[in-house]
Design an enzyme around this catalytic site. Structure first.
Site, short mmCIF file in Angstrom:
data_model
loop_
_atom_site.label_atom_id
_atom_site.label_comp_id
_atom_site.label_asym_id
_atom_site.label_seq_id
_atom_site.Cartn_x
_atom_site.Cartn_y
_atom_site.Cartn_z
N PHE A 133 0.84 -1.20 0.00
CA PHE A 133 0.00 0.00 0.00
C PHE A 133 0.88 1.25 0.00
O PHE A 133 1.93 1.27 0.65
CB PHE A 133 -0.90 -0.05 1.24
N ASP A 210 1.52 -5.71 8.07
CA ASP A 210 0.40 -4.78 7.94
C ASP A 210 -0.87 -5.62 7.90
O ASP A 210 -1.04 -6.45 7.01
CB ASP A 210 0.56 -3.94 6.67
N TYR A 235 -10.89 0.57 10.81
CA TYR A 235 -12.12 1.08 10.17
C TYR A 235 -12.53 0.26 8.95
O TYR A 235 -13.48 0.58 8.28
CB TYR A 235 -11.97 2.56 9.77
N LYS A 236 -11.77 -0.82 8.67
CA LYS A 236 -12.12 -1.67 7.52
C LYS A 236 -12.99 -2.81 8.02
O LYS A 236 -14.17 -2.61 8.33
CB LYS A 236 -10.84 -2.10 6.82
N ARG A 386 -12.58 -3.19 -7.11
CA ARG A 386 -12.39 -4.05 -5.94
C ARG A 386 -13.73 -4.34 -5.29
O ARG A 386 -14.49 -3.44 -5.00
CB ARG A 386 -11.51 -3.34 -4.91
C1 LIG Z 1 -6.11 1.16 4.28
C2 LIG Z 1 -4.65 0.91 4.41
C3 LIG Z 1 -3.81 1.85 5.05
C4 LIG Z 1 -4.37 3.16 5.51
O1 LIG Z 1 -3.57 3.87 6.39
P1 LIG Z 1 -4.23 5.15 7.13
O2 LIG Z 1 -3.17 5.72 7.94
O3 LIG Z 1 -5.40 4.65 7.90
O4 LIG Z 1 -4.72 6.08 6.05
C5 LIG Z 1 -2.47 1.51 5.21
N1 LIG Z 1 -1.97 0.32 4.75
C6 LIG Z 1 -2.76 -0.57 4.12
C7 LIG Z 1 -2.19 -1.87 3.64
C8 LIG Z 1 -4.11 -0.30 3.92
O5 LIG Z 1 -4.88 -1.17 3.27
#
Ligand SMILES: *Cc1c(COP(=O)(O)O)cnc(C)c1O
Length: 412
Positions: A133, A210, A235-236, A386
């Protein structure tokens, strides 16, 4: 006209679903036909509004600052333990809920990198993959610049993900830390977490996982797999609400080491913060990963989401998740070949996470029309749609309806 076979199949799966009742325990959105973005922003748990109101009126409004002493102070650990048990396979005392994912990635990665350098100054390489990401890659770049490290990139296939063999080929005596997503954000590929952890440890390195797309979606056994550390979103699949504070796990064997310290030394992670003393001394254990005043308001929905997940159980969630993605896959397979849609996600269950990515050059134009129809996937450049099929809140019929809308939009 008879109902399509796939729709009948979907109805049957709903009728047999042991988790079916959970779908009614979320706020229902008017006009939403199919919500395929629970992997990006989970729906609110139905009790969230009441809990927030009660909090404002009865805790914050009435107890005022006394509430810090009466409980808030330990919410990072308490809610962390809930998330740890429900979603991470972590025994209590190793997880806190604190800052955003990005900030926790920074703090944790820096702590691990510095620890490795303190033990062995030759460990100047940070390993990560090209399809991780963006925020993970950017944070790693920043830390590499700060600490004079070299980034070693694994070239990951965007339709699958990182394998133990690929990790083994790049780790060695110069590796400090490896940063990998347990479930790839694009393809949904589930990395071989125990296998990669072993390879990393054999090289004398540490691994930071992660868990943004795995926590609440696939079983995570952080303790049993010997993980060093993990950071992920709440939040996911944990339904904690937009910008909910994220979680960080650090294995107990790494606690309280003089060389393993997160860099944002704030008063709330200090031992006895209210003594207001000179000089920072980290609090014992995982508490030292807290920096400033904990985001209490944001933890209310996280707590509800983690409790709901614990009630359902991650094994049952995973079983339904695979049935949901199986159904989606078979619907896409039933489409005419000349529609040109391909699935860019792993087919085998062992490597398939909670979401699928479909590819088609027409998706960029189609997805705003889908959103207007109440069918809500997300679009990932250049041509990926997705489908995040959150098991607790998504029905099988919803999957059929959403995919039927996607097919119609492409067929024109
Ligand atoms: C959604 C996501 C993030 C988001 O990071 P935030 O700090 O909450 O914006 C980071 N890494 C991965 C792999 C994600 O899917």
């Amino acid at each position: 006209m008879a109902e399509p076979a796939e729709l009948q199949h979907a109805r049957q799966l709903d009728a047999q679903d042991p988790l079916a009742a959970f779908a009614t325990r979320f706020e229902r959105a008017e006009g939403v036909v199919a919500y395929f973005d629970g992997n990006s922003l989970g729906r609110p748990v139905a009790g969230a509004a009441r809990a927030m109101e009660r909090f404002v009126r009865e805790e914050w409004g009435t107890r005022l600052i006394r509430a810090w002493d009466e409980g808030w102070m330990s919410w990072p650990e308490q809610v962390g333990d809930l998330v740890g048990q429900a979603a991470l396979g972590a025994a209590p005392g190793q997880t806190v809920v604190a800052d955003s994912t990005t900030v926790l990635l920074y703090k944790t990665l820096r702590a691990l990198v510095d620890h490795q350098l303190a033990l062995d100054p030759a460990r100047v390489e940070l390993v990560l993959d090209t399809d991780n990401f963006p925020t993970d890659r950017y944070v790693a770049e920043g830390i590499a610049a700060e600490r004079g490290l070299t980034l070693r990139w694994i070239d990951a296939d965007p339709a699958s993900g990182v394998t133990p063999e690929q990790v083994e080929a790049v780790v060695g005596e110069r590796t400090g830390v490896v940063l990998i997503s347990h479930v790839a954000y694009r393809s949904g590929f589930v990395a071989d977490a125990p296998g990669i952890t072993r390879v990393v440890h054999d090289a004398g390195a540490l691994v930071l996982w992660d868990t943004c797309h795995s926590a609440g979606s696939v079983p995570v056994l952080a303790d049993a797999w010997g993980w060093d550390a993990a950071v992920g979103c709440d939040y996911k699949y944990l339904n904690g609400g937009p910008g909910a504070p994220a979680h960080v796990y650090l294995a107990r064997r790494h606690h309280d080491l003089a060389t393993l310290r997160q860099p944002v030394q704030g008063w709330m992670g200090r031992r006895d913060p209210f003594l207001m003393e000179q000089g920072y001394q980290p609090a014992a254990g995982i508490r030292s990963f807290v920096s400033g005043t904990p985001p209490i308001v944001g933890m209310i929905p996280v707590r509800l989401g983690a409790q709901l997940l614990a009630e359902a159980g991650i094994e049952a969630v995973r079983r339904k998740s695979l049935l949901l993605t199986d159904l989606a896959w078979s619907i896409v397979d039933s489409w005419p070949r000349d529609l040109g849609v391909v699935v860019a996600s792993p087919h085998e269950h062992e490597r398939r996470g909670g979401h699928l990515t479909l590819r088609h050059p027409g998706f960029q134009d189609a997805y705003p029309r889908l959103w207007r129809r109440g069918v809500i996937p997300d679009f990932r450049s250049p041509d990926g749609l997705r489908l995040g099929l959150s098991p607790l809140s998504t029905t099988f019929t919803e999957v059929w309806q959403g995919l039927e809308a996607i097919r119609e939009e492409l067929a024109g």
